[in-house]
Design an enzyme around this catalytic site. Structure first.
Site, PDB file in Angstrom:
ATOM      1  N   ASP A 132       5.289  -7.159   2.489  1.00  0.00           N
ATOM      2  CA  ASP A 132       4.534  -7.632   1.324  1.00  0.00           C
ATOM      3  C   ASP A 132       5.463  -8.023   0.189  1.00  0.00           C
ATOM      4  OD1 ASP A 132       1.757  -7.805   1.479  1.00  0.00           O
ATOM      5  OD2 ASP A 132       1.480  -5.633   1.311  1.00  0.00           O
ATOM      6  N   GLU A 179      -9.467  -9.562   3.418  1.00  0.00           N
ATOM      7  CA  GLU A 179      -9.777  -8.153   3.141  1.00  0.00           C
ATOM      8  C   GLU A 179     -11.134  -8.016   2.466  1.00  0.00           C
ATOM      9  OE1 GLU A 179      -6.672  -5.876   1.242  1.00  0.00           O
ATOM     10  OE2 GLU A 179      -7.989  -4.140   0.982  1.00  0.00           O
ATOM     11  N   SER A 233       0.840  -1.204   0.000  1.00  0.00           N
ATOM     12  CA  SER A 233       0.000   0.000   0.000  1.00  0.00           C
ATOM     13  C   SER A 233       0.873   1.252   0.000  1.00  0.00           C
ATOM     14  CB  SER A 233      -0.926   0.007   1.226  1.00  0.00           C
ATOM     15  OG  SER A 233      -0.198  -0.234   2.408  1.00  0.00           O
TER      16      SER A 233
HETATM   17  O1  KIV Z   1      -0.592  -3.429   1.470  1.00  0.00           O
HETATM   18  C1  KIV Z   1      -1.273  -3.370   2.507  1.00  0.00           C
HETATM   19  O2  KIV Z   1      -1.257  -2.393   3.250  1.00  0.00           O
HETATM   20  C2  KIV Z   1      -2.107  -4.529   2.834  1.00  0.00           C
HETATM   21  C3  KIV Z   1      -3.132  -4.358   3.912  1.00  0.00           C
HETATM   22  C4  KIV Z   1      -4.269  -3.599   3.347  1.00  0.00           C
HETATM   23  C5  KIV Z   1      -3.562  -5.641   4.492  1.00  0.00           C
HETATM   24  O3  KIV Z   1      -2.016  -5.538   2.223  1.00  0.00           O
END
Ligand code: KIV
Length: 266
Positions: A85, A183, A47
């Site tokens: 991520d 989500e 994100s």
């Molecule tokens: O990238 C992110 O912040 C996420 C959250 C929304 C879980 O994957």
């Protein structure tokens, strides 16, 4: 708050029914505030492409950028379990996934990685688990698939799609996923997944029955360039400072007062 949390501490929290407070983080300064507020899991979310870089989606984020932000967050973190991520197209094959997850852990000092997808990513999850890499799977609304959906929408309302998400959750868990993020799915679907999940489940717009909650840090502080989804509450509105807002979020998750009914979907 000096005891470092590990995957087994996170599992113990689920076993004891202690709710898990998770927030995204992108730099050392915020990481220190989150850590002091008692955030259990810090997620270096892709994100960051939207909230830090101002891009329209998470897709342009690179592995190098994730490594950089993970290292920054790690520098400010002492206690929380740190997930990073895997960005879009960094895990098209199990081999590429191991190599990129290895970078996030070796260079980015992450404790584990998160990736999006259902049964199609089972070979990747299996290989990461074999390599000893903690994996958080992500189901429901998958922001990396925004171009397939044509927008950010609630997933799993249709009974066939709901069943597919349940089957995905079981397959990912069997493949060795350690944590599951759900989500933007209806509360009733989350409840069905909770009934089969033995791993900790963290929700974002998935209702209150999960083991824990996550929000995008900038969203819950009201620092954002995009329209906020209904599952976000601005904790800074009712607080005097950023540290107070983050502590209020942690307390609300721990006490089960966030999310409320209005933050979920039928
Ligand atoms: O990238 C992110 O912040 C996420 C959250 C929304 C879980 O994957």
């Amino acid at each position: 708050m000096n005891n470092k949390l590990t995957l087994s501490s996170i599992r113990d929290m689920k076993a004891k029914g202690e709710r898990i407070a998770c927030l995204t983080a992108y730099d050392a300064g915020f990481a220190q505030i989150l850590d002091e507020a008692g955030v259990d899991i810090m997620l270096v979310g892709d994100s960051l492409g939207m909230v830090v870089q101002g891009k329209e989606s998470t897709l342009p984020v690179t592995v190098d950028e994730m490594v950089y932000h993970s290292r920054c967050v790690s520098a400010g973190n002492r206690r929380a379990f740190l997930l990073a991520d895997m960005p879009f197209m960094s895990y098209p094959t199990p081999e590429q996934a191991v190599s990129n997850a290895g970078r996030l852990m070796k260079e980015g000092a992450a404790h584990g990685v998160k990736l999006e997808g259902g049964r199609e990513v089972v070979p990747v999850v299996t290989r990461l688990a074999q390599a000893g890499i903690p994996v958080c799977a992500h189901l429901g609304l998958l922001p990396q698939s925004v171009n397939k959906y044509g927008g950010y929408r609630v997933q799993g309302r249709d009974p066939q799609q709901a069943q597919a998400i349940i089957e995905d959750a079981k397959a990912l868990q069997d493949a060795g996923a350690d944590i599951l993020v759900l989500e933007c799915i209806p509360r009733s679907l989350t409840e069905q997944i909770m009934a089969v999940a033995s791993i900790p489940v963290i929700g974002i717009g998935a209702g209150s029955s999960c083991d824990g909650q996550v929000l995008v840090l900038y969203d819950m502080l009201g620092i954002t360039q995009h329209k906020l989804p209904r599952f976000v509450h601005n904790f800074l509105e009712d607080s005097d400072s950023i540290p107070d807002a983050i502590s209020a979020y942690v307390n609300a998750v721990k006490q089960g007062t966030f999310p409320q009914q209005e933050h979920g979907y039928d």
